[in-house]
Design an enzyme around this catalytic site. Structure first.
Site, PDB file in Angstrom:
ATOM      1  N   ASN A 186       0.849  -1.199   0.000  1.00 41.56           N
ATOM      2  CA  ASN A 186       0.000   0.000   0.000  1.00 41.56           C
ATOM      3  C   ASN A 186       0.884   1.248   0.000  1.00 41.56           C
ATOM      4  O   ASN A 186       2.096   1.136  -0.034  1.00 41.56           O
ATOM      5  CB  ASN A 186      -0.948  -0.027   1.207  1.00 41.56           C
ATOM      6  N   LYS A 211     -13.610   1.307  15.051  1.00 45.36           N
ATOM      7  CA  LYS A 211     -12.301   0.666  15.265  1.00 45.36           C
ATOM      8  C   LYS A 211     -11.833   0.843  16.710  1.00 45.36           C
ATOM      9  O   LYS A 211     -11.253  -0.067  17.307  1.00 45.36           O
ATOM     10  CB  LYS A 211     -11.254   1.242  14.299  1.00 45.36           C
TER      11      LYS A 211
HETATM   12  N1  CTP Z   1      -4.078  -3.213  11.882  1.00 50.17           N
HETATM   13  C1  CTP Z   1      -3.431  -4.334  12.378  1.00 50.17           C
HETATM   14  N2  CTP Z   1      -3.520  -5.519  11.728  1.00 50.17           N
HETATM   15  C2  CTP Z   1      -4.247  -5.633  10.595  1.00 50.17           C
HETATM   16  C3  CTP Z   1      -4.916  -4.499  10.084  1.00 50.17           C
HETATM   17  C4  CTP Z   1      -4.807  -3.300  10.747  1.00 50.17           C
HETATM   18  O1  CTP Z   1      -2.767  -4.229  13.406  1.00 50.17           O
HETATM   19  N3  CTP Z   1      -4.302  -6.802   9.984  1.00 50.17           N
HETATM   20  C5  CTP Z   1      -3.991  -1.943  12.623  1.00 50.17           C
HETATM   21  C6  CTP Z   1      -3.258  -0.830  11.900  1.00 50.17           C
HETATM   22  O2  CTP Z   1      -1.895  -0.810  12.256  1.00 50.17           O
HETATM   23  C7  CTP Z   1      -3.989   0.413  12.410  1.00 50.17           C
HETATM   24  C8  CTP Z   1      -5.388  -0.067  12.706  1.00 50.17           C
HETATM   25  O3  CTP Z   1      -5.302  -1.489  12.812  1.00 50.17           O
HETATM   26  O4  CTP Z   1      -3.448   0.891  13.627  1.00 50.17           O
HETATM   27  C9  CTP Z   1      -6.405   0.272  11.664  1.00 50.17           C
HETATM   28  O5  CTP Z   1      -5.986  -0.146  10.407  1.00 50.17           O
HETATM   29  P1  CTP Z   1      -6.882   0.124   9.117  1.00 50.17           P
HETATM   30  O6  CTP Z   1      -6.195  -0.479   7.950  1.00 50.17           O
HETATM   31  O7  CTP Z   1      -7.264   1.578   9.070  1.00 50.17           O
HETATM   32  O8  CTP Z   1      -8.208  -0.632   9.454  1.00 50.17           O
HETATM   33  P2  CTP Z   1      -8.668  -2.110   9.353  1.00 50.17           P
HETATM   34  O9  CTP Z   1      -8.945  -2.580  10.758  1.00 50.17           O
HETATM   35  O10 CTP Z   1      -7.716  -2.922   8.556  1.00 50.17           O
HETATM   36  O11 CTP Z   1     -10.069  -1.955   8.630  1.00 50.17           O
HETATM   37  P3  CTP Z   1     -10.407  -1.533   7.108  1.00 50.17           P
HETATM   38  O12 CTP Z   1      -9.186  -1.882   6.288  1.00 50.17           O
HETATM   39  O13 CTP Z   1     -11.596  -2.352   6.814  1.00 50.17           O
HETATM   40  O14 CTP Z   1     -10.682  -0.050   7.146  1.00 50.17           O
END
Ligand code: CTP
Length: 400
Positions: free
Chosen positions: A209, A337
């Site tokens: 990403n 979240k």
């Molecule tokens: N995160 C994590 N492990 C994952 C996905 C996310 O620890 N597999 C953590 C990221 O480091 C961040 C937070 O969760 O601090 C939110 O990540 P984000 O990508 O915004 O959200 P997601 O929970 O992955 O939800 P979505 O992608 O559906 O928005």
């Protein structure tokens, strides 16, 4: 913190001198006594009288001039300062300081300084990335010189990249930190994740990403300069692990999970700034894929949510901070979240706003606290945002 302090401002010659005139004016407005030293080439860009009027103080340009109050100017100007600020720091002055050369009023004064020295580089992109300049900067950091990194952007000569003088609010913040920096994080171990994970497809390709890692690195730097021990678990980025920070490089979400779970029990504060891939390839090809077919289907399977796992096993003495990068419904997604991952604080930003989010040096974030409070911050440099996040964490912990 700046009020009543004496700042010796060294101004070398560069196009950004006009921005430093504004900085000098702001510092004077904040109550500092600013004593300006200009090099000969600086006076080619802006006349000394500009700084004299803005700082309400005489400007010094000559090593051999002596006035009643400055009998040996370079010694006096160095000895009287609480902080020595150099902006815009050119490759030349950085090189001279690193080599211990004193051949004019500015360079001799720096050599005689006995206070923190803050260097704000600004130069052509190629000059800044030149390995000799970078080696000089690394050497000066080892000698405890402080730096405010230049920003990414269009520089005067038309090149795009890192080289623009950092904005005055970031420099003023760094000055405040140096002058009044309480080591308020000492004794605390802080686990920080940064960057975008890489999920392998085959030995040469991966899914990732747009995360640059800058926010996580700024957090590590801020924790370190406030006396805390930062452990930075990062994916490969083009950033340097800040001096004094323990860096651990990982690639995939699974590797990040292993490293985080290993260090988690030994940390009191955990800040997950990394953009973790939600999915990985079910099977990774052992050889490089050939473009044989007209289409290719990859089956992705879900990665564990590291942050949610941490939330489930969080101890009383631990504070958990998550990030949320959103492009729509920021508030709803952030609140969801915060609750579902059992966080103490969630830092949310809309990455579709220009100047905020991925790759940018600045960020506009909203802080969501577990007690329902929401704090909206203006567009700030990532280092300032990092310090605000640490302030928020300290606040949360002090209420326990
Ligand atoms: N995160 C994590 N492990 C994952 C996905 C996310 O620890 N597999 C953590 C990221 O480091 C961040 C937070 O969760 O601090 C939110 O990540 P984000 O990508 O915004 O959200 P997601 O929970 O992955 O939800 P979505 O992608 O559906 O928005």
């Amino acid at each position: 913190m700046i009020k009543g302090k004496v700042i010796t401002l060294g101004v070398p010659g560069g196009i950004a001198v006009y921005k430093v005139a504004d900085l000098a004016s702001k510092l004077t407005g904040l109550g500092a006594t600013v004593n300006t030293i200009m090099t000969g080439s600086a006076t080619e860009f802006v006349k000394p009288v500009t700084f004299q009027v803005l700082t309400k103080n005489p400007v010094h340009t000559d090593l051999f001039s002596s006035s009643a109050e400055h009998k040996i100017p370079h010694i006096e100007l160095a000895a009287s300062a609480d902080l020595f600020l150099i902006a815009p720091a050119t490759a030349n002055i950085i090189g001279k300081i690193a080599a211990g050369i004193g051949d004019d009023l500015l360079s001799t004064s720096v050599l005689a300084a006995n206070c923190p020295v803050l260097i704000c580089p600004a130069m052509n992109v190629k000059m800044y990335s030149n390995p000799i300049v970078q080696a000089n900067i690394s050497k000066l950091k080892e000698y405890d010189f402080h730096f405010v990194e230049p920003e990414q952007g269009l520089v005067a000569c038309g090149d795009y990249g890192k080289g623009r003088l950092s904005d005055s609010s970031t420099i003023i913040y760094a000055i405040e930190q140096l002058l009044g920096q309480a080591k308020d994080m000492s004794g605390l171990r802080v686990l920080i994740t940064a960057g975008g994970t890489r999920e392998a497809i085959d030995p040469v390709r991966y899914i990732s990403n747009r995360s640059s890692g800058k926010m996580g690195y700024a957090l590590a730097q801020a924790v370190n300069s406030r006396g805390g021990q930062a452990i930075l678990i990062s994916t490969p980025t083009c950033l340097e692990i800040p001096l004094g920070v323990e860096g651990i490089i990982v690639e995939s979400a699974m590797e990040m999970r292993d490293a985080v779970l290993k260090h988690y029990p030994h940390c009191q504060i955990i800040i997950k700034a990394a953009a973790v891939a939600d999915y990985r390839c079910e099977s990774v090809f052992s050889e490089k894929l050939k473009k044989d077919g007209e289409s290719l289907t990859l089956k992705l399977i879900k990665n564990p949510d590291i942050l949610a796992e941490l939330g489930c096993s969080k101890r009383e003495d631990q504070t958990l901070v998550g990030f949320a990068a959103e492009t729509q419904f920021l508030d709803q997604n952030a609140k969801k979240k915060l609750i579902s991952k059992k966080l103490d604080l969630l830092v949310a930003n809309d990455v579709s706003i220009p100047g905020s989010g991925f790759g940018s040096d600045s960020n506009r974030v909203k802080l969501f606290y577990s007690d329902g409070m929401v704090e909206e911050l203006p567009l700030l440099s990532k280092l300032i945002v990092a310090n605000k996040i640490i302030d928020a964490v300290k606040n949360i912990r002090s209420k326990r």
